[in-house]
Each structure stands twice: as structure tokens, then as C-alpha cells.
Design a protein around this motif. Structure first.
Motif, short mmCIF file in Angstrom:
data_model
loop_
_atom_site.label_atom_id
_atom_site.label_comp_id
_atom_site.label_asym_id
_atom_site.label_seq_id
_atom_site.Cartn_x
_atom_site.Cartn_y
_atom_site.Cartn_z
N SER A 160 0.83 -1.21 0.00
CA SER A 160 0.00 0.00 0.00
C SER A 160 0.86 1.25 0.00
CB SER A 160 -0.94 0.00 1.21
OG SER A 160 -1.88 -1.06 1.10
N ILE A 161 1.92 1.24 0.78
CA ILE A 161 2.84 2.38 0.81
C ILE A 161 3.52 2.53 -0.54
CG2 ILE A 161 5.00 3.24 1.82
CD1 ILE A 161 4.02 1.97 4.50
N ALA A 162 3.96 1.43 -1.14
CA ALA A 162 4.61 1.49 -2.45
C ALA A 162 3.69 2.13 -3.48
CB ALA A 162 5.00 0.08 -2.91
N LEU A 163 2.44 1.74 -3.48
CA LEU A 163 1.49 2.29 -4.43
C LEU A 163 1.17 3.75 -4.15
CD1 LEU A 163 -0.67 -0.92 -4.55
CD2 LEU A 163 0.41 0.12 -6.56
N ALA A 164 1.01 4.10 -2.87
CA ALA A 164 0.71 5.49 -2.50
C ALA A 164 1.86 6.41 -2.87
CB ALA A 164 0.42 5.57 -1.00
N CYS A 180 6.89 2.23 -11.63
CA CYS A 180 6.69 1.68 -10.28
C CYS A 180 5.22 1.34 -10.02
CB CYS A 180 7.23 2.64 -9.23
SG CYS A 180 9.03 2.83 -9.32
N LEU A 181 4.31 2.16 -10.52
CA LEU A 181 2.89 1.84 -10.37
C LEU A 181 2.56 0.52 -11.05
CD1 LEU A 181 1.24 5.34 -10.83
CD2 LEU A 181 1.15 3.90 -8.78
N ALA A 182 3.09 0.33 -12.25
CA ALA A 182 2.84 -0.92 -12.97
C ALA A 182 3.45 -2.10 -12.22
CB ALA A 182 3.41 -0.83 -14.38
N MET A 183 4.70 -1.96 -11.81
CA MET A 183 5.39 -3.07 -11.15
C MET A 183 4.76 -3.38 -9.79
SD MET A 183 7.61 -5.40 -11.54
CE MET A 183 8.36 -4.79 -13.03
N HIS A 184 4.45 -2.35 -9.00
CA HIS A 184 3.86 -2.60 -7.68
C HIS A 184 2.44 -3.13 -7.80
CE1 HIS A 184 7.33 -1.24 -5.57
NE2 HIS A 184 7.27 -0.04 -6.10
N THR A 185 1.71 -2.72 -8.82
CA THR A 185 0.39 -3.30 -9.06
C THR A 185 0.53 -4.79 -9.37
OG1 THR A 185 -0.54 -1.20 -9.81
CG2 THR A 185 -1.66 -3.20 -10.55
N HIS A 186 1.47 -5.12 -10.23
CA HIS A 186 1.73 -6.52 -10.59
C HIS A 186 2.11 -7.34 -9.35
CE1 HIS A 186 3.21 -9.99 -12.81
NE2 HIS A 186 4.33 -9.90 -12.12
N VAL A 187 3.09 -6.85 -8.61
CA VAL A 187 3.58 -7.59 -7.44
C VAL A 187 2.50 -7.70 -6.36
CG1 VAL A 187 5.28 -7.55 -5.56
CG2 VAL A 187 6.00 -7.09 -7.91
N ALA A 188 1.77 -6.60 -6.10
CA ALA A 188 0.72 -6.63 -5.07
C ALA A 188 -0.39 -7.59 -5.45
CB ALA A 188 0.16 -5.22 -4.86
N GLU A 200 -0.09 -10.29 -7.81
CA GLU A 200 0.42 -11.65 -7.98
C GLU A 200 0.97 -12.28 -6.71
OE1 GLU A 200 0.10 -13.47 -10.84
OE2 GLU A 200 -1.04 -11.73 -11.55
N PHE A 201 1.63 -11.48 -5.89
CA PHE A 201 2.31 -12.02 -4.71
C PHE A 201 1.70 -11.55 -3.38
CE2 PHE A 201 5.45 -11.74 -8.15
CZ PHE A 201 5.79 -13.08 -8.28
N GLY A 202 0.99 -10.43 -3.42
CA GLY A 202 0.46 -9.85 -2.19
C GLY A 202 -1.01 -10.12 -1.97
N GLY A 203 -1.68 -10.73 -2.96
CA GLY A 203 -3.09 -11.06 -2.80
C GLY A 203 -4.01 -9.86 -2.71
N MET A 204 -3.59 -8.72 -3.22
CA MET A 204 -4.42 -7.52 -3.14
C MET A 204 -5.38 -7.46 -4.34
SD MET A 204 -1.72 -4.70 -1.64
CE MET A 204 -2.93 -3.37 -1.56
N ALA A 221 -8.13 -5.46 -6.96
CA ALA A 221 -8.10 -4.21 -7.73
C ALA A 221 -8.57 -3.04 -6.87
CB ALA A 221 -8.96 -4.34 -8.99
N GLU A 222 -9.57 -3.28 -6.02
CA GLU A 222 -10.06 -2.22 -5.13
C GLU A 222 -8.97 -1.81 -4.12
OE1 GLU A 222 -13.65 -1.22 -1.97
OE2 GLU A 222 -13.20 -3.32 -2.41
N ASP A 223 -8.30 -2.82 -3.53
CA ASP A 223 -7.21 -2.53 -2.59
C ASP A 223 -6.14 -1.65 -3.25
OD1 ASP A 223 -8.17 -4.05 -0.42
OD2 ASP A 223 -7.11 -5.85 -1.08
N ILE A 224 -5.80 -1.99 -4.48
CA ILE A 224 -4.75 -1.28 -5.20
C ILE A 224 -5.18 0.15 -5.51
CG2 ILE A 224 -3.52 -1.21 -7.42
CD1 ILE A 224 -3.38 -4.36 -7.08
N GLU A 225 -6.40 0.31 -5.98
CA GLU A 225 -6.91 1.66 -6.29
C GLU A 225 -6.95 2.52 -5.03
OE1 GLU A 225 -10.55 3.82 -8.70
OE2 GLU A 225 -10.55 1.64 -8.50
#
Length: 184
Positions: free
Chosen positions: A65-69, A79-87, A89-93, A95-99
Motif C-alpha cells: 500500500s505504501i509502495a502504491l501510494a 513503479c505503479l505498474a510493477m507494484h500493481t503486478h507484485v501486489a 500476484e504475490f500480495g493477494g491484493m 483491484a479495489e485494494d490497489i486503487e
């Protein structure tokens, strides 16, 4: 098109190649940012060591969440693209969590406070107000954890700045634009 040189695979120093191999084993590929950093093994080592150390500071979803913010506040598309991907694929977040994270918020009030505070740190260049500190403390963060939030935010500032300077080519799908109606 990137503005900094990416070393050809045969020109990557041995120590940097081991680090790239480790990153590839972890993510399934070596992202373009790390390939670029391989031209300076000390910087590559600094970034990967910092990432490893900061992974122990806060829970994964809070760090994502901090990475995305922070990446949203800095306008770092890579970084938005990469952190969205990682969050995702690996973080279980979701689309709503990411937004929400990109807007400095979250479904979880405690995580929302951390994301919001990290954005405040970035936007104010560290000159947060007393009310900002009170809000993050009210969410249950100790002073030691607040230091962790600041350190994680700075970790992502480093990679945001590197990728903004470089204009690193995306190697995952671009992040969707944020809905302007998402509230903090």
C-alpha cells in the motif's frame, strides 16, 4: 525509451548477475529496473539490500500500500505498474485494494492510515504536521512503526526517482488510471 544504458548480458559483472538471478528466481523474471541497476553493482546491491531489510519492517500488504501510494504521489508509471503486478500476484491484493492504496487509503483503517501518512511524508518532503502524526498514532502505530513507514516510503522514493530519471520501459502491463472519485 530508457535514457540510461542497460548492460548487455555478457557485460553484467558476476556479482550483479547473481543478484539479477536472485531477483528472477523471486519474481519469475528480472525487471528492467534491476537490469538497468546492474550497470552499477553497488547501486543494485543497495536497492536489493534495502528491499530485503524493509521487508521485515511492516506486513506485506501495508508495504504494498505504501509502495502504491508513494509511486502515485511521484507519478512513477513504471513503479505503479510493477507494484500493481507484485501486489496482485504475490500480495493477494484486489483491484479495489490497489486503487485505494494509490489514493492513500485502504479498506483496512490501519493500513489506510499508513498509506495516507506515507503520501503526506512524500508530498510534504518529510515536513508532516502534528495532526498527521496524531492520525497515524491514533490508528495504532507506535513511534518505531512510524519510523518504519517513513523508511519504507523513502525506499520507494529511491526506486521512483531512478525509474523517473531513466524512463524505464514497462515489462508488465501499465497500471490503469486511478478513479478520481476514490476518496482518501
Amino acid at each position: 525509451m530508457p535514457r540510461l544504458n542497460v548492460p548487455a548480458p555478457e557485460d553484467v559483472p558476476a556479482g550483479a548477475q547473481r543478484t539479477l538471478d536472485d531477483v528472477e528466481a523471486q519474481l519469475g523474471f528480472a525487471p528492467n529496473m534491476f537490469k538497468t541497476l546492474a550497470s552499477n553493482p553497488a547501486v543494485l546491491d543497495t536497492v536489493t539490500t534495502l528491499q530485503g531489510t524493509m521487508s521485515r519492517v511492516l506486513d506485506g500488504r501495508t508495504r504494498h500500500s505504501i509502495a502504491l501510494a508513494v509511486s502515485q504521489a511521484n507519478g512513477c508509471g513504471y513503479c505503479l505498474a510493477m507494484h500493481t503486478h507484485v501486489a496482485t500476484e504475490f500480495g493477494g491484493m484486489s483491484a479495489e485494494d490497489i486503487e485505494l492504496a494509490r489514493a492513500g487509503s485502504a479498506v483496512d483503517p490501519r493500513r489506510a492510515a499508513a498509506a495516507r501518512f506515507a503520501q503526506q511524508v512524500v508530498e510534504s518532503r518529510g515536513r508532516v504536521g502534528d495532526a498527521d502524526l496524531a492520525d497515524v498514532r491514533h490508528a495504532g502505530y507506535t513511534d518505531a512503526q512510524i519510523l518504519g513507514i517513513v523508511a519504507v516510503a523513502v525506499q520507494f522514493l529511491l526506486t521512483n526517482f531512478i525509474n523517473n530519471v531513466n524512463q524505464t520501459d514497462l515489462d508488465v502491463p501499465a497500471a490503469d488510471p486511478v478513479d478520481a472519485t476514490v476518496s482518501r
